[in-house]
Design an enzyme around this catalytic site. Structure first.
Site, PDB file in Angstrom:
ATOM      1  N   TYR A   1       0.822  -1.204   0.000  1.00 51.37           N
ATOM      2  CA  TYR A   1       0.000   0.000   0.000  1.00 51.37           C
ATOM      3  C   TYR A   1       0.857   1.255   0.000  1.00 51.37           C
ATOM      4  O   TYR A   1       2.073   1.194   0.189  1.00 51.37           O
ATOM      5  CB  TYR A   1      -0.966  -0.014   1.187  1.00 51.37           C
ATOM      6  CG  TYR A   1      -0.370   0.364   2.542  1.00 51.37           C
ATOM      7  CD1 TYR A   1       0.510  -0.487   3.204  1.00 51.37           C
ATOM      8  CD2 TYR A   1      -0.688   1.575   3.149  1.00 51.37           C
ATOM      9  CE1 TYR A   1       1.037  -0.138   4.439  1.00 51.37           C
ATOM     10  CE2 TYR A   1      -0.159   1.927   4.387  1.00 51.37           C
ATOM     11  CZ  TYR A   1       0.700   1.065   5.030  1.00 51.37           C
ATOM     12  OH  TYR A   1       1.230   1.413   6.242  1.00 51.37           O
TER      13      TYR A   1
ATOM     14  N   ARG B   1       8.232   4.140  -4.727  1.00 60.53           N
ATOM     15  CA  ARG B   1       8.322   3.140  -3.648  1.00 60.53           C
ATOM     16  C   ARG B   1       7.336   1.998  -3.888  1.00 60.53           C
ATOM     17  O   ARG B   1       7.650   0.830  -3.621  1.00 60.53           O
ATOM     18  CB  ARG B   1       8.073   3.794  -2.284  1.00 60.53           C
ATOM     19  CG  ARG B   1       8.249   2.800  -1.141  1.00 60.53           C
ATOM     20  CD  ARG B   1       8.182   3.447   0.220  1.00 60.53           C
ATOM     21  NE  ARG B   1       6.886   4.049   0.466  1.00 60.53           N
ATOM     22  CZ  ARG B   1       6.616   4.879   1.483  1.00 60.53           C
ATOM     23  NH1 ARG B   1       7.570   5.191   2.343  1.00 60.53           N
ATOM     24  NH2 ARG B   1       5.423   5.393   1.642  1.00 60.53           N
TER      25      ARG B   1
ATOM     26  N   ARG C   1      -7.483 -20.659  -2.180  1.00 65.48           N
ATOM     27  CA  ARG C   1      -6.557 -20.495  -1.067  1.00 65.48           C
ATOM     28  C   ARG C   1      -5.428 -21.518  -1.102  1.00 65.48           C
ATOM     29  O   ARG C   1      -5.652 -22.718  -1.021  1.00 65.48           O
ATOM     30  CB  ARG C   1      -7.288 -20.577   0.277  1.00 65.48           C
ATOM     31  CG  ARG C   1      -6.361 -20.267   1.449  1.00 65.48           C
ATOM     32  CD  ARG C   1      -7.094 -20.222   2.777  1.00 65.48           C
ATOM     33  NE  ARG C   1      -6.176 -19.835   3.844  1.00 65.48           N
ATOM     34  CZ  ARG C   1      -5.382 -20.699   4.487  1.00 65.48           C
ATOM     35  NH1 ARG C   1      -5.406 -21.976   4.187  1.00 65.48           N
ATOM     36  NH2 ARG C   1      -4.554 -20.258   5.420  1.00 65.48           N
TER      37      ARG C   1
ATOM     38  N   LYS D   1       6.433  -1.999   1.855  1.00 62.77           N
ATOM     39  CA  LYS D   1       5.257  -1.420   2.523  1.00 62.77           C
ATOM     40  C   LYS D   1       4.058  -2.349   2.394  1.00 62.77           C
ATOM     41  O   LYS D   1       3.143  -2.111   1.599  1.00 62.77           O
ATOM     42  CB  LYS D   1       4.960  -0.029   1.962  1.00 62.77           C
ATOM     43  CG  LYS D   1       4.091   0.826   2.883  1.00 62.77           C
ATOM     44  CD  LYS D   1       4.160   2.285   2.497  1.00 62.77           C
ATOM     45  CE  LYS D   1       3.142   3.152   3.219  1.00 62.77           C
ATOM     46  NZ  LYS D   1       3.226   3.148   4.666  1.00 62.77           N
TER      47      LYS D   1
ATOM     48  N   GLU E   1      11.661   2.459  14.394  1.00 61.63           N
ATOM     49  CA  GLU E   1      10.807   3.561  13.916  1.00 61.63           C
ATOM     50  C   GLU E   1       9.527   3.588  14.734  1.00 61.63           C
ATOM     51  O   GLU E   1       9.329   2.759  15.616  1.00 61.63           O
ATOM     52  CB  GLU E   1      10.507   3.398  12.420  1.00 61.63           C
ATOM     53  CG  GLU E   1       9.834   2.082  12.083  1.00 61.63           C
ATOM     54  CD  GLU E   1       9.687   1.807  10.585  1.00 61.63           C
ATOM     55  OE1 GLU E   1       9.621   2.761   9.785  1.00 61.63           O
ATOM     56  OE2 GLU E   1       9.609   0.625  10.237  1.00 61.63           O
TER      57      GLU E   1
ATOM     58  N   LEU F   1      10.857   1.286   7.247  1.00 67.22           N
ATOM     59  CA  LEU F   1      10.294   1.740   5.978  1.00 67.22           C
ATOM     60  C   LEU F   1      11.093   2.956   5.512  1.00 67.22           C
ATOM     61  O   LEU F   1      11.430   3.835   6.313  1.00 67.22           O
ATOM     62  CB  LEU F   1       8.817   2.130   6.151  1.00 67.22           C
ATOM     63  CG  LEU F   1       8.173   2.518   4.816  1.00 67.22           C
ATOM     64  CD1 LEU F   1       7.936   1.282   3.950  1.00 67.22           C
ATOM     65  CD2 LEU F   1       6.883   3.272   5.017  1.00 67.22           C
TER      66      LEU F   1
HETATM   67  N1  PDD Z   1       2.723   5.205   7.330  1.00 64.88           N
HETATM   68  N2  PDD Z   1       7.377   3.902   8.933  1.00 64.88           N
HETATM   69  C1  PDD Z   1       6.237   3.198   8.924  1.00 64.88           C
HETATM   70  C2  PDD Z   1       6.196   1.886   9.643  1.00 64.88           C
HETATM   71  C3  PDD Z   1       5.092   3.700   8.252  1.00 64.88           C
HETATM   72  O1  PDD Z   1       3.954   2.996   8.248  1.00 64.88           O
HETATM   73  C4  PDD Z   1       5.161   4.966   7.622  1.00 64.88           C
HETATM   74  C5  PDD Z   1       3.997   5.557   6.879  1.00 64.88           C
HETATM   75  C6  PDD Z   1       6.389   5.680   7.674  1.00 64.88           C
HETATM   76  C7  PDD Z   1       6.558   7.021   7.013  1.00 64.88           C
HETATM   77  O2  PDD Z   1       6.610   6.897   5.610  1.00 64.88           O
HETATM   78  P1  PDD Z   1       6.115   8.075   4.658  1.00 64.88           P
HETATM   79  O3  PDD Z   1       6.904   9.261   5.045  1.00 64.88           O
HETATM   80  O4  PDD Z   1       6.434   7.583   3.302  1.00 64.88           O
HETATM   81  O5  PDD Z   1       4.651   8.260   4.920  1.00 64.88           O
HETATM   82  C8  PDD Z   1       7.459   5.107   8.321  1.00 64.88           C
HETATM   83  C9  PDD Z   1       1.555   5.669   6.593  1.00 64.88           C
HETATM   84  C10 PDD Z   1       1.378   7.142   6.646  1.00 64.88           C
HETATM   85  C11 PDD Z   1       0.339   4.899   7.075  1.00 64.88           C
HETATM   86  O6  PDD Z   1       0.487   3.703   7.248  1.00 64.88           O
HETATM   87  O7  PDD Z   1      -0.741   5.475   7.225  1.00 64.88           O
END
Ligand code: PDD
Length: 284
Positions: free
Chosen positions: A33, A52, A100, A148, A180, A204
């Site tokens: 996503y 990405r 499945r 992601k 993170e 990420l």
């Molecule tokens: N989340 N680390 C993780 C685990 C994340 O899920 C996200 C983003 C980030 C920041 O990445 P970016 O700057 O590309 O948004 C770092 C999104 C916003 C979400 O899951 O809603």
């Protein structure tokens, strides 16, 4: 107003949109996503998110069902159809429906879904002036956090642990070092230096992170990409997070200990301002 969503080539009212119960996104979290922010009706760093997305798909050997130009068009049409001024666009691509079986289907037909979330005043979140409280928790996610994927159960549990502790979010710790936040990248500032974990499989590769570090370096701020511990963070002058939905957000407390003065610091405020100004200029 009923929201218009996008499913496999069609724009539909949200209550008419359907995905199969056999979809591998649903059964195996076999899906990736992206979340892109919208400010003033325009997309922030669409290019970064599309790049990405292509990488996440390729790391999982999943076909990319849509060209970048067409994806941009879908984003723009959803912003238009739903009258989004400020908000978020969520995009998910799965390996599609198949009987499945743990093995990937030989001829996958990916599912692609996009929807909008209207968030008026997204860039004026009052938390930017009060700051957020975080707790630390063990990082129990799988080892390829650079992809992601929609495997977000542990991050969801982390948010709930934070909530139960009266905090806003959790920073995850592995081998004694911060990886993170549950849905954001984590930073500290010490003696004017911005410190954030280096890229690798453990975190990420945030699109906001990349832009913020570039703007910081352009503004002659020092950046150090290395891991840090919770103890080091608690002794820092400032702390903050970045993500597409929060941009740059100050952290003022970690595990009950105030950071610096206990109020959002100057470096974070400046980075937030630069980030919002510069990304608005290049928004599409
Ligand atoms: N989340 N680390 C993780 C685990 C994340 O899920 C996200 C983003 C980030 C920041 O990445 P970016 O700057 O590309 O948004 C770092 C999104 C916003 C979400 O899951 O809603």
């Amino acid at each position: 107003m009923t929201r218009t969503v996008y499913v496999n080539g069609d724009y539909l009212p949200e209550d008419e949109a359907k995905v199969s119960v056999f979809d591998r996104g649903f059964l195996f979290a076999d899906a990736v996503y992206e979340v892109t922010s919208v400010l003033g009706g325009k997309l922030i760093d669409f290019d970064g998110h599309a790049t990405r997305l292509a990488r996440s798909l390729s790391e999982l050997d999943m076909p990319n069902p849509i060209a970048k130009e067409d994806l941009l068009e879908v984003h723009r049409e959803l912003v238009r159809a739903n009258g989004i001024e400020d908000g978020l666009i969520y995009l998910q691509i799965t390996r599609g429906a198949a009987d499945r079986d743990f093995a990937f289907p030989e001829d996958p037909k990916p599912t692609i879904v996009l929807f909008t979330q209207s968030k008026p005043g997204l860039a004026d979140n009052p938390m930017a002036s009060t700051g957020m409280k975080v707790i630390s928790i063990e990082d129990q996610r799988w080892g390829r956090r650079d992809i992601k994927t929609v495997q977000l159960l542990y991050p969801s549990m982390g948010k709930m642990m934070a909530k139960a502790a009266g905090a806003h979010d959790a920073w995850m710790v592995e081998d004694g070092e911060v990886t993170e936040g549950t849905s954001n990248n984590a930073y500290i500032v010490k003696n004017g230096r911005i410190i954030t974990r280096h890229l690798g499989h453990e975190i990420l590769h945030g699109i906001t992170r990349k832009a913020v570090l570039r703007f910081a370096r352009e503004a002659q701020m020092e950046v150090e990409e290395r891991p840090f511990t919770i103890e080091e963070a608690q002794e820092a002058d400032e702390a903050f997070i970045t993500s597409a939905s929060s941009f740059v957000m100050p952290v003022v407390e970690i595990d009950g200990k105030a950071i610096g003065t206990g109020k959002p610091g100057r470096t974070v405020a400046r980075l937030r301002e630069i980030y919002l100004d510069e990304s608005r200029k290049t928004a599409v």
